[in-house]
Design an enzyme around this catalytic site. Structure first.
Site, PDB file in Angstrom:
ATOM      1  N   ASP A  26      84.565  59.168  47.310  1.00 22.40           N
ATOM      2  CA  ASP A  26      84.024  60.314  47.932  1.00 22.40           C
ATOM      3  C   ASP A  26      82.078  59.679  46.828  1.00 22.40           C
ATOM      4  OD1 ASP A  26      83.568  63.533  48.581  1.00 22.40           O
ATOM      5  OD2 ASP A  26      81.607  62.876  48.556  1.00 22.40           O
ATOM      6  N   ASP A  57      80.224  55.032  48.848  1.00 17.58           N
ATOM      7  CA  ASP A  57      79.879  55.191  50.380  1.00 17.58           C
ATOM      8  C   ASP A  57      80.450  54.181  51.791  1.00 17.58           C
ATOM      9  OD1 ASP A  57      78.009  55.352  52.416  1.00 17.58           O
ATOM     10  OD2 ASP A  57      76.303  55.303  51.578  1.00 17.58           O
ATOM     11  N   ASN A  96      88.902  61.040  56.368  1.00 14.96           N
ATOM     12  CA  ASN A  96      88.003  62.845  56.054  1.00 14.96           C
ATOM     13  C   ASN A  96      87.054  62.650  55.670  1.00 14.96           C
ATOM     14  OD1 ASN A  96      88.094  65.252  55.951  1.00 14.96           O
ATOM     15  ND2 ASN A  96      87.632  64.693  53.664  1.00 14.96           N
ATOM     16  N   TYR A 141      77.576  65.041  65.504  1.00 12.40           N
ATOM     17  CA  TYR A 141      78.689  65.688  65.320  1.00 12.40           C
ATOM     18  C   TYR A 141      79.515  65.835  66.499  1.00 12.40           C
ATOM     19  CZ  TYR A 141      82.068  67.624  62.571  1.00 12.40           C
ATOM     20  OH  TYR A 141      83.316  67.863  61.975  1.00 12.40           O
ATOM     21  N   LYS A 182      82.791  62.909  67.263  1.00 11.12           N
ATOM     22  CA  LYS A 182      84.229  63.320  66.694  1.00 11.12           C
ATOM     23  C   LYS A 182      84.702  63.157  67.801  1.00 11.12           C
ATOM     24  CE  LYS A 182      84.728  64.452  62.123  1.00 11.12           C
ATOM     25  NZ  LYS A 182      85.177  64.123  61.231  1.00 11.12           N
TER      26      LYS A 182
END
Length: 185
Positions: free
Chosen positions: A39, A65, A92, A157, A161
């Site tokens: 993360d 990153d 994720n 977004y 996706k």
């Protein structure tokens, strides 16, 4: 009691410090998996490491990153040094900031697509040599219901996706059957 079905296996989970990613890490360690928790939020990773230590589990927190190729290569080298293998990759990392179309700059569009879609390609690209050494390699891409049905303000977004869904389908064709590839929405 949770099974130990992933004992001896190693996973990399991106976006691991909070939310869904954190839940994935905690579940994998309950199943006996050793996890590299990745993360950009080092403080969140430190908290996750404390939680995993309370469960006597092995988590390797790595601030990274995932939109940067050099950072990914360095992170995967650290995973290889620590564990000597990689069996599972969970893509994720992502986010869903809201932007009205009139306020959405081309730069911000690119940043959101980089985080939510391009990072998944980069993670797979650099992890693939490690995954191909596993007898049970798997990639899990986190998609979203926004790929099919979204709301106002999530144009980049939802687009990203939707791309994750298509990327996963094409990737499964490219890598199967030696690397299992799925998406979860």
């Amino acid at each position: 009691m949770t099974s130990q079905r992933f004992a001896g296996r190693v996973a990399v989970v991106s976006g691991a410090a909070h939310g869904i990613g954190k839940g994935i890490v905690l579940r994998l360690i309950r199943e006996g998996c050793r996890v590299a928790a990745v993360d950009i939020d080092a403080d969140g990773l430190a908290e996750l490491e404390r939680q995993s230590a309370a469960q006597a589990a092995e988590v390797l927190p790595l601030a990274c990153d995932v939109t940067r190729a050099d950072a990914l290569q360095e992170m995967l080298a650290q995973v290889d040094k620590a564990y000597g293998r990689l069996d599972f990759l969970v893509n994720n990392a992502g986010g869903s900031p809201r932007h009205a179309l009139d306020d959405l700059s081309p730069e911000r569009w690119s940043q959101i697509l980089d985080l939510n879609l391009s990072s998944q390609f980069l993670c797979v690209h650099y992890a693939l040599p490690y995954l191909r050494q596993s007898d049970r390699a798997a990639v899990v891409n986190i998609a979203s219901l926004h790929a099919w049905r979204t709301v106002k303000g999530l144009l980049p977004y939802a687009s990203a996706k939707g791309g994750v869904v298509a990327f996963t389908t094409a990737l499964a064709l490219e890598l199967g059957p030696s690397v299992r590839v799925n998406a979860v929405a």
